[in-house]
Scaffold this motif. Sequence first.
Motif, PDB file in Angstrom:
ATOM      1  N   PHE A  63       0.752  -1.131   0.082  1.00 43.46           N
ATOM      2  CA  PHE A  63      -0.077  -0.033  -0.117  1.00 43.46           C
ATOM      3  C   PHE A  63       0.919   1.298  -0.051  1.00 43.46           C
ATOM      4  O   PHE A  63       0.478   2.233  -0.648  1.00 43.46           O
ATOM      5  N   ALA A  64       2.030   1.184   0.697  1.00 44.07           N
ATOM      6  CA  ALA A  64       3.055   2.244   0.556  1.00 44.07           C
ATOM      7  C   ALA A  64       3.493   2.556  -0.816  1.00 44.07           C
ATOM      8  O   ALA A  64       3.473   3.617  -1.240  1.00 44.07           O
ATOM      9  N   VAL A  65       3.820   1.499  -1.352  1.00 45.00           N
ATOM     10  CA  VAL A  65       4.438   1.624  -3.040  1.00 45.00           C
ATOM     11  C   VAL A  65       2.943   2.415  -3.861  1.00 45.00           C
ATOM     12  O   VAL A  65       3.243   3.202  -4.516  1.00 45.00           O
ATOM     13  N   PHE A  66       1.797   1.582  -3.482  1.00 43.07           N
ATOM     14  CA  PHE A  66       0.616   2.109  -4.198  1.00 43.07           C
ATOM     15  C   PHE A  66       0.389   3.467  -4.097  1.00 43.07           C
ATOM     16  O   PHE A  66       0.130   4.344  -4.996  1.00 43.07           O
ATOM     17  N   THR A  67       0.473   4.121  -2.852  1.00 40.14           N
ATOM     18  CA  THR A  67       0.489   5.501  -2.564  1.00 40.14           C
ATOM     19  C   THR A  67       1.457   6.199  -3.147  1.00 40.14           C
ATOM     20  O   THR A  67       1.035   7.518  -3.650  1.00 40.14           O
ATOM     21  N   VAL A  68       2.648   5.941  -3.248  1.00 39.48           N
ATOM     22  CA  VAL A  68       3.791   6.754  -3.817  1.00 39.48           C
ATOM     23  C   VAL A  68       3.154   6.870  -5.417  1.00 39.48           C
ATOM     24  O   VAL A  68       3.510   7.818  -6.159  1.00 39.48           O
ATOM     25  N   VAL A  69       2.790   5.564  -6.160  1.00 38.33           N
ATOM     26  CA  VAL A  69       2.339   5.564  -7.514  1.00 38.33           C
ATOM     27  C   VAL A  69       1.326   6.554  -7.617  1.00 38.33           C
ATOM     28  O   VAL A  69       1.233   7.576  -8.747  1.00 38.33           O
ATOM     29  N   ILE A  70       0.320   6.747  -6.828  1.00 42.01           N
ATOM     30  CA  ILE A  70      -0.831   7.494  -6.921  1.00 42.01           C
ATOM     31  C   ILE A  70      -0.567   9.065  -6.764  1.00 42.01           C
ATOM     32  O   ILE A  70      -0.721   9.969  -7.677  1.00 42.01           O
ATOM     33  N   LEU A  71       0.223   9.334  -5.844  1.00 37.76           N
ATOM     34  CA  LEU A  71       1.003  10.579  -5.317  1.00 37.76           C
ATOM     35  C   LEU A  71       1.705  11.140  -6.696  1.00 37.76           C
ATOM     36  O   LEU A  71       1.524  12.211  -7.187  1.00 37.76           O
TER      37      LEU A  71
END
Length: 170
Positions: free
Chosen positions: A83-91
Amino acid sequence: MTATYIAEACRLYILLVLAASVAGKATALEDFRKTIGELFPVPWTWTRSAAFGVIGAEALIALALLAGGAWARLGMAAAFALFAVFTVVILAALVQRKAVSCNCFGGGSHVISAYDLARNAVLIGACGTYLLGAPTAGGLGAGVYLLLFGVAIILFLISTNLDDIALLLR
């Protein structure tokens, strides 16, 4: 005992999110591949492997959470990282002002927005709560698990529909 209930509700919530994500992405694989291609400058042929990699990782993490015990703890740590990686991608997509469909839970999803960041913050918070919480004592009973599963469903529905809820509240 309350910490155990909260931790188990978090585990069930993350399990539901991952199961829905796997099912949605697997049934709308081409849409998910398109999203990967729009987010990352990779050849189209590579998007298939990337899509299967993400779906496989989510499925393995969900299975670990389902297994419980030490496997659930390992799965939750992996979910936290995912989820941290997904958050970086979304950001990154938001900063670059890319109008990309999320396809987080299958085809026809909304365009990536700040609501996706909020959802991921909740998911990361649930993972952290579980990891910092009391270990489950086991044997909570079917009735307790049924109630906790109901709480997890409510959390799932709210967090995965934040954009629709915000639209209704305007």
